[in-house]
Design a protein around this motif. Sequence first.
Motif, PDB file in Angstrom:
ATOM      1  N   ARG A   9       5.976 -18.191  -4.189  1.00  0.00           N
ATOM      2  CA  ARG A   9       6.038 -19.053  -5.368  1.00  0.00           C
ATOM      3  C   ARG A   9       5.928 -18.260  -6.668  1.00  0.00           C
ATOM      4  NH1 ARG A   9       1.183 -23.107  -6.403  1.00  0.00           N
ATOM      5  NH2 ARG A   9       0.336 -21.131  -7.023  1.00  0.00           N
ATOM      6  N   GLY A  10       5.163 -17.173  -6.634  1.00  0.00           N
ATOM      7  CA  GLY A  10       4.868 -16.475  -7.881  1.00  0.00           C
ATOM      8  C   GLY A  10       5.535 -15.129  -8.075  1.00  0.00           C
ATOM      9  N   PHE A  11       6.280 -14.661  -7.084  1.00  0.00           N
ATOM     10  CA  PHE A  11       6.901 -13.342  -7.176  1.00  0.00           C
ATOM     11  C   PHE A  11       8.376 -13.438  -6.790  1.00  0.00           C
ATOM     12  CE2 PHE A  11       2.436 -12.588  -6.599  1.00  0.00           C
ATOM     13  CZ  PHE A  11       2.158 -11.479  -7.392  1.00  0.00           C
ATOM     14  N   SER A  12       9.193 -12.587  -7.387  1.00  0.00           N
ATOM     15  CA  SER A  12      10.614 -12.544  -7.052  1.00  0.00           C
ATOM     16  C   SER A  12      10.801 -12.057  -5.627  1.00  0.00           C
ATOM     17  CB  SER A  12      11.351 -11.587  -7.995  1.00  0.00           C
ATOM     18  OG  SER A  12      11.289 -12.055  -9.313  1.00  0.00           O
ATOM     19  N   SER A  13      11.881 -12.496  -5.010  1.00  0.00           N
ATOM     20  CA  SER A  13      12.199 -12.082  -3.646  1.00  0.00           C
ATOM     21  C   SER A  13      12.264 -10.557  -3.566  1.00  0.00           C
ATOM     22  CB  SER A  13      13.540 -12.684  -3.229  1.00  0.00           C
ATOM     23  OG  SER A  13      13.856 -12.285  -1.924  1.00  0.00           O
ATOM     24  N   GLY A  14      11.586 -10.000  -2.583  1.00  0.00           N
ATOM     25  CA  GLY A  14      11.551  -8.548  -2.428  1.00  0.00           C
ATOM     26  C   GLY A  14      10.434  -7.875  -3.204  1.00  0.00           C
ATOM     27  N   SER A  15       9.760  -8.624  -4.065  1.00  0.00           N
ATOM     28  CA  SER A  15       8.673  -8.063  -4.885  1.00  0.00           C
ATOM     29  C   SER A  15       7.310  -8.631  -4.516  1.00  0.00           C
ATOM     30  CB  SER A  15       8.931  -8.360  -6.370  1.00  0.00           C
ATOM     31  OG  SER A  15      10.125  -7.763  -6.792  1.00  0.00           O
ATOM     32  N   GLU A  16       7.257  -9.450  -3.469  1.00  0.00           N
ATOM     33  CA  GLU A  16       6.002 -10.087  -3.086  1.00  0.00           C
ATOM     34  C   GLU A  16       5.009  -9.050  -2.578  1.00  0.00           C
ATOM     35  OE1 GLU A  16       8.905 -10.799  -1.467  1.00  0.00           O
ATOM     36  OE2 GLU A  16       9.338 -12.921  -1.666  1.00  0.00           O
ATOM     37  N   PRO A  17       3.732  -9.226  -2.919  1.00  0.00           N
ATOM     38  CA  PRO A  17       2.720  -8.317  -2.384  1.00  0.00           C
ATOM     39  C   PRO A  17       2.510  -8.577  -0.896  1.00  0.00           C
ATOM     40  CG  PRO A  17       1.679 -10.082  -3.618  1.00  0.00           C
ATOM     41  CD  PRO A  17       3.161 -10.226  -3.807  1.00  0.00           C
ATOM     42  N   ASP A  18       2.041  -7.572  -0.202  1.00  0.00           N
ATOM     43  CA  ASP A  18       1.726  -7.698   1.214  1.00  0.00           C
ATOM     44  C   ASP A  18       0.515  -8.613   1.390  1.00  0.00           C
ATOM     45  OD1 ASP A  18       2.248  -6.333   3.960  1.00  0.00           O
ATOM     46  OD2 ASP A  18       0.063  -6.229   3.693  1.00  0.00           O
ATOM     47  N   ASN A  19       0.445  -9.309   2.525  1.00  0.00           N
ATOM     48  CA  ASN A  19      -0.693 -10.199   2.776  1.00  0.00           C
ATOM     49  C   ASN A  19      -2.021  -9.452   2.763  1.00  0.00           C
ATOM     50  OD1 ASN A  19       0.848 -12.492   2.897  1.00  0.00           O
ATOM     51  ND2 ASN A  19       0.931 -12.573   5.128  1.00  0.00           N
ATOM     52  N   ARG A  20      -2.021  -8.169   3.185  1.00  0.00           N
ATOM     53  CA  ARG A  20      -3.255  -7.372   3.138  1.00  0.00           C
ATOM     54  C   ARG A  20      -3.708  -7.157   1.695  1.00  0.00           C
ATOM     55  NH1 ARG A  20      -0.815  -2.807   6.877  1.00  0.00           N
ATOM     56  NH2 ARG A  20       0.815  -3.376   5.435  1.00  0.00           N
ATOM     57  N   THR A  21      -2.758  -7.003   0.792  1.00  0.00           N
ATOM     58  CA  THR A  21      -3.082  -6.841  -0.631  1.00  0.00           C
ATOM     59  C   THR A  21      -3.699  -8.122  -1.170  1.00  0.00           C
ATOM     60  OG1 THR A  21      -1.272  -5.263  -0.913  1.00  0.00           O
ATOM     61  CG2 THR A  21      -2.123  -6.323  -2.908  1.00  0.00           C
ATOM     62  N   ILE A  22      -3.113  -9.251  -0.824  1.00  0.00           N
ATOM     63  CA  ILE A  22      -3.643 -10.543  -1.273  1.00  0.00           C
ATOM     64  C   ILE A  22      -5.060 -10.733  -0.736  1.00  0.00           C
ATOM     65  CG2 ILE A  22      -3.357 -13.047  -1.158  1.00  0.00           C
ATOM     66  CD1 ILE A  22      -0.312 -12.546  -1.112  1.00  0.00           C
ATOM     67  N   LYS A  23      -5.275 -10.353   0.520  1.00  0.00           N
ATOM     68  CA  LYS A  23      -6.609 -10.450   1.112  1.00  0.00           C
ATOM     69  C   LYS A  23      -7.605  -9.612   0.316  1.00  0.00           C
ATOM     70  CE  LYS A  23      -9.132  -9.787   5.426  1.00  0.00           C
ATOM     71  NZ  LYS A  23      -9.046  -9.346   6.829  1.00  0.00           N
ATOM     72  N   LYS A  24      -7.232  -8.394  -0.079  1.00  0.00           N
ATOM     73  CA  LYS A  24      -8.107  -7.539  -0.898  1.00  0.00           C
ATOM     74  C   LYS A  24      -8.392  -8.185  -2.251  1.00  0.00           C
ATOM     75  CE  LYS A  24      -6.586  -3.202   1.135  1.00  0.00           C
ATOM     76  NZ  LYS A  24      -5.810  -1.986   0.924  1.00  0.00           N
ATOM     77  N   TRP A  25      -7.355  -8.793  -2.864  1.00  0.00           N
ATOM     78  CA  TRP A  25      -7.552  -9.464  -4.151  1.00  0.00           C
ATOM     79  C   TRP A  25      -8.562 -10.601  -4.019  1.00  0.00           C
ATOM     80  CZ3 TRP A  25      -1.664 -10.126  -5.541  1.00  0.00           C
ATOM     81  CH2 TRP A  25      -1.148  -8.900  -5.978  1.00  0.00           C
TER      82      TRP A  25
END
Length: 80
Positions: free
Chosen positions: A15-31
């Motif tokens: 929803r918040g990032f352009s296709s191909g630019s999404e952060p990895d789920n592990r990064t989101i977990k760290k955030w």
Amino acid sequence: MPNDKLMKASQWKTRGFSSGSEPDNRTIKKWIENGTLAGRVINGTSYVYESEKYGVSSQISSIVAELVRESKVVSKKSFK
């Protein structure tokens, strides 16, 4: 954020990032774990509050959401 619903991190990032630019789920977990992003990790799965916008403080998002909810209540009362 108590009134906000949680959504899977995989859904939130599209929803918040352009296709191909999404952060990895592990990064989101760290955030989530370090408080950069408001959400919960439940049984290893990351969930983000639906009102969260990356780059906007969770506190600001929460205050804006509350103001919007209050304005809707006031608007409904003024039309009665």
